[in-house]
Design an enzyme around this catalytic site. Structure first.
Site, PDB file in Angstrom:
ATOM      1  N   ASN A   8       0.877  -1.172   0.000  1.00  0.00           N
ATOM      2  CA  ASN A   8       0.000   0.000   0.000  1.00  0.00           C
ATOM      3  C   ASN A   8       0.913   1.220   0.000  1.00  0.00           C
ATOM      4  O   ASN A   8       1.462   1.596   1.033  1.00  0.00           O
ATOM      5  CB  ASN A   8      -0.882  -0.055   1.253  1.00  0.00           C
ATOM      6  N   ARG A  92      -2.669  -2.106  -3.387  1.00  0.00           N
ATOM      7  CA  ARG A  92      -3.768  -1.157  -3.351  1.00  0.00           C
ATOM      8  C   ARG A  92      -3.522  -0.134  -4.465  1.00  0.00           C
ATOM      9  O   ARG A  92      -2.475   0.517  -4.506  1.00  0.00           O
ATOM     10  CB  ARG A  92      -3.774  -0.443  -2.016  1.00  0.00           C
ATOM     11  N   HIS A 180     -12.368   4.349  -1.062  1.00  0.00           N
ATOM     12  CA  HIS A 180     -12.406   3.542   0.173  1.00  0.00           C
ATOM     13  C   HIS A 180     -13.149   2.227  -0.046  1.00  0.00           C
ATOM     14  O   HIS A 180     -13.657   1.620   0.903  1.00  0.00           O
ATOM     15  CB  HIS A 180     -13.053   4.304   1.350  1.00  0.00           C
ATOM     16  N   LEU A 208     -14.320   6.694   8.693  1.00  0.00           N
ATOM     17  CA  LEU A 208     -13.850   7.965   9.253  1.00  0.00           C
ATOM     18  C   LEU A 208     -12.408   7.812   9.716  1.00  0.00           C
ATOM     19  O   LEU A 208     -12.140   7.364  10.843  1.00  0.00           O
ATOM     20  CB  LEU A 208     -14.750   8.386  10.425  1.00  0.00           C
ATOM     21  N   GLY A 209     -11.475   8.121   8.833  1.00  0.00           N
ATOM     22  CA  GLY A 209     -10.051   8.096   9.178  1.00  0.00           C
ATOM     23  C   GLY A 209      -9.451   9.405   8.747  1.00  0.00           C
ATOM     24  O   GLY A 209     -10.151  10.420   8.660  1.00  0.00           O
ATOM     25  N   ARG A 240      -8.163  17.494   3.928  1.00  0.00           N
ATOM     26  CA  ARG A 240      -8.880  17.767   2.665  1.00  0.00           C
ATOM     27  C   ARG A 240     -10.219  18.441   2.947  1.00  0.00           C
ATOM     28  O   ARG A 240     -10.845  18.172   3.969  1.00  0.00           O
ATOM     29  CB  ARG A 240      -9.116  16.454   1.904  1.00  0.00           C
ATOM     30  N   VAL A 283      -7.884  14.016  15.161  1.00  0.00           N
ATOM     31  CA  VAL A 283      -9.045  14.168  16.062  1.00  0.00           C
ATOM     32  C   VAL A 283      -8.632  14.058  17.535  1.00  0.00           C
ATOM     33  O   VAL A 283      -9.185  14.743  18.402  1.00  0.00           O
ATOM     34  CB  VAL A 283     -10.135  13.128  15.691  1.00  0.00           C
ATOM     35  N   GLY A 327      -9.918   4.840  11.602  1.00  0.00           N
ATOM     36  CA  GLY A 327      -9.266   5.373  12.809  1.00  0.00           C
ATOM     37  C   GLY A 327     -10.179   6.089  13.784  1.00  0.00           C
ATOM     38  O   GLY A 327     -10.198   5.774  14.974  1.00  0.00           O
ATOM     39  N   GLY A 329     -13.684   6.335  13.510  1.00  0.00           N
ATOM     40  CA  GLY A 329     -14.911   5.556  13.703  1.00  0.00           C
ATOM     41  C   GLY A 329     -14.719   4.367  14.634  1.00  0.00           C
ATOM     42  O   GLY A 329     -15.617   4.003  15.392  1.00  0.00           O
ATOM     43  N   GLU A 378      -8.172  -3.236   5.360  1.00  0.00           N
ATOM     44  CA  GLU A 378      -8.028  -3.161   3.894  1.00  0.00           C
ATOM     45  C   GLU A 378      -6.952  -4.118   3.390  1.00  0.00           C
ATOM     46  O   GLU A 378      -7.092  -4.708   2.317  1.00  0.00           O
ATOM     47  CB  GLU A 378      -7.687  -1.714   3.493  1.00  0.00           C
TER      48      GLU A 378
HETATM   49  P1  AMP Z   1      -6.823   6.039   9.609  1.00  0.00           P
HETATM   50  O1  AMP Z   1      -6.574   6.924   8.432  1.00  0.00           O
HETATM   51  O2  AMP Z   1      -7.998   5.148   9.461  1.00  0.00           O
HETATM   52  O3  AMP Z   1      -5.580   5.310  10.078  1.00  0.00           O
HETATM   53  O4  AMP Z   1      -7.197   7.028  10.819  1.00  0.00           O
HETATM   54  C1  AMP Z   1      -6.257   7.936  11.322  1.00  0.00           C
HETATM   55  C2  AMP Z   1      -6.968   8.974  12.158  1.00  0.00           C
HETATM   56  O5  AMP Z   1      -7.774   8.352  13.154  1.00  0.00           O
HETATM   57  C3  AMP Z   1      -6.024   9.881  12.946  1.00  0.00           C
HETATM   58  O6  AMP Z   1      -5.605  10.988  12.182  1.00  0.00           O
HETATM   59  C4  AMP Z   1      -6.879  10.324  14.109  1.00  0.00           C
HETATM   60  O7  AMP Z   1      -7.551  11.520  13.737  1.00  0.00           O
HETATM   61  C5  AMP Z   1      -7.914   9.237  14.271  1.00  0.00           C
HETATM   62  N1  AMP Z   1      -7.774   8.465  15.515  1.00  0.00           N
HETATM   63  C6  AMP Z   1      -6.988   7.397  15.758  1.00  0.00           C
HETATM   64  N2  AMP Z   1      -7.158   6.972  17.020  1.00  0.00           N
HETATM   65  C7  AMP Z   1      -8.063   7.801  17.593  1.00  0.00           C
HETATM   66  C8  AMP Z   1      -8.671   7.899  18.884  1.00  0.00           C
HETATM   67  N3  AMP Z   1      -8.369   7.047  19.873  1.00  0.00           N
HETATM   68  N4  AMP Z   1      -9.566   8.897  19.096  1.00  0.00           N
HETATM   69  C9  AMP Z   1      -9.873   9.764  18.103  1.00  0.00           C
HETATM   70  N5  AMP Z   1      -9.354   9.711  16.885  1.00  0.00           N
HETATM   71  C10 AMP Z   1      -8.466   8.753  16.622  1.00  0.00           C
END
Ligand code: AMP
Length: 410
Positions: A8, A92, A180, A208-209, A240, A283, A327, A329, A378
């Site tokens: 990836n 990916r 996604h 939601l990441g 974004r 977040v 992340g 969600g 993924e």
């Molecule tokens: P992903 O792109 O799916 O890896 O998600 C990454 C994002 O998830 C990070 O930038 C954070 O904003 C969020 N994240 C990860 N862990 C937490 C948490 N425990 N509480 C709130 N947001 C989180």
């Protein structure tokens, strides 16, 4: 051990995972690794199945200047230290354009086709394709499979797939692709295991990441997405902008004198939670902060998710379930709770204890729609799709193209 390597590739990092398999169809994650800081401060990190570190090694920028070099470094380390027998590599690839609705084994022709989609995803597609090219040169005998973020959405109706612009643009590929898709395919598969009756109904999955989108599914198939032509539309994301009036872009160019490159940089890297808060795209940082702009950025994120829930519920003609993943969600009970409040008019009611405990099912008994928090995977999805395609090819005598017609007009 026979194994599938999953790659990836991002803008300055290469994530890789190795899944072993034994003929029973099961895949076991053996290695999870990444090379960060490609071209600046490269570092190879990997953990084993027990999450224990396997390697943590820094390189000079000259040794790992680009993604092909990173692919070679990861490949050499795997070969020298891990002793897997690689059966195939799954990649990916963000954009399958209008042609690819399924994963496909990549040959020179396919690679050339995929290179045509670089203008549709200029920040992602070249990086996704670089390791494929590098492996073609180094390991030409190794089957490589491209798995697309767009493929899951290719069954959208013409209504969902179009912008209201002259048809000739649609014909050349200006469509609402959605992204996604590997995450949505994995999570909808998990939902089928967890709650098969609900999975066959009307479902919204919110990925939601750091990238964020929502997908409406009917009977397990994607019918609408908040993302469109590029990964900029829909929800505000880490950096974004999400949905924006195209007139703003015109204003930036004509009144502010910004170049296309400056606008691209602004929309992809300086907007979203980072732009609104002026503090962070993460977040976790915003939840910790006392700053009014941090609070506003989170309010905006939650508000827009609520708005799109209405849009997608309308596309589905009602709603049976809402699923959180990725992340934010998966990990933030607080953000989930705030979003569920916005879904109250649809009859959603949270089981506070289940939500705080991070359980899979987080709706109360009284809730009129089922609520879930389902971890996505993924890379496992890519490994499965790769194994399926390679296995199917062996059985069927290979070569059947998985391409579909480029035409999807009314
Ligand atoms: P992903 O792109 O799916 O890896 O998600 C990454 C994002 O998830 C990070 O930038 C954070 O904003 C969020 N994240 C990860 N862990 C937490 C948490 N425990 N509480 C709130 N947001 C989180």
């Amino acid at each position: 051990m026979d194994a599938i390597l999953v790659l990836n590739a991002g803008s300055s990092s290469l994530k890789f995972q190795v899944f072993g398999f034994d003929g029973s169809g099961g895949l076991q994650r053996q290695v999870k690794g990444q090379i960060d800081g490609v071209g600046t401060s490269p570092r190879l990190l990997a953990i084993g199945p027990d999450k224990k570190p396997l390697v943590d090694q820094a390189y000079s920028p000259g040794d790992v200047p680009d993604l092909p070099a990173a692919t070679n470094v990861a490949g050499t380390w795997l070969r020298k230290t891990q002793g897997f027998k690689l059966t195939a590599v799954g990649h990916r690839v963000v954009h399958g354009g209008p042609d690819y609705a399924e994963p496909i084994q990549v040959d020179e022709d396919v690679l050339r086709n995929l290179e045509r989609y670089v203008p549709l995803a200029p920040l992602h597609q070249p990086n996704n394709l670089a390791p494929i090219r590098a492996l073609f040169e180094r390991r030409p005998e190794l089957p490589q499979v491209a798995c697309f973020d767009t493929a899951f959405h290719r069954g959208h109706s013409a209504l969902a797939d179009h912008y209201a612009i002259p048809e000739r643009f649609y014909a050349e590929g200006v469509r609402r692709y959605g992204f996604h898709g590997l995450s949505y395919e994995y999570v909808s598969g998990r939902l089928r295991e967890i709650a098969p009756n609900i999975a066959s109904g009307r479902v919204i999955i919110a990925h939601l990441g750091s990238g964020a989108s929502m997908c409406a599914l009917s009977e397990g198939r994607s019918v609408e997405s908040t993302l469109g032509f590029t990964a900029l539309d829909g929800l505000p994301m880490g950096t974004r902008c999400g949905q924006i009036d195209p007139g703003v872009i015109l204003y930036l160019i004509t009144e502010k004198g910004m170049t296309a490159a400056q606008v691209q940089d602004l929309l992809y890297r300086e907007c979203g939670l980072k732009g609104l808060s002026g503090i962070s795209n993460d977040v976790r940082d915003l939840l910790k902060s006392d700053d009014a702009y941090a609070a506003f950025a989170l309010d905006y994120f939650v508000y827009r998710i609520g708005l799109y829930a209405g849009t997608l519920a309308a596309a589905l003609g009602g709603l049976d379930a809402f699923v959180f993943t990725a992340g934010i969600g998966e990990n933030s009970a607080e953000i989930r709770a705030r979003i569920v409040e916005k879904l109250g008019w649809l009859g959603a009611e949270l089981d506070q204890a289940a939500n705080t405990a991070g359980e899979l099912v987080i709706s109360s008994e009284a809730s009129r729609i089922a609520l879930f928090a389902v971890p996505t995977d993924e890379e496992l999805m890519i490994a499965r799709l790769t194994l399926e395609l390679i296995g199917a090819d062996k059985k069927d005598g290979l070569g059947e193209s998985t391409r579909i017609s480029a035409e999807r007009s009314p």
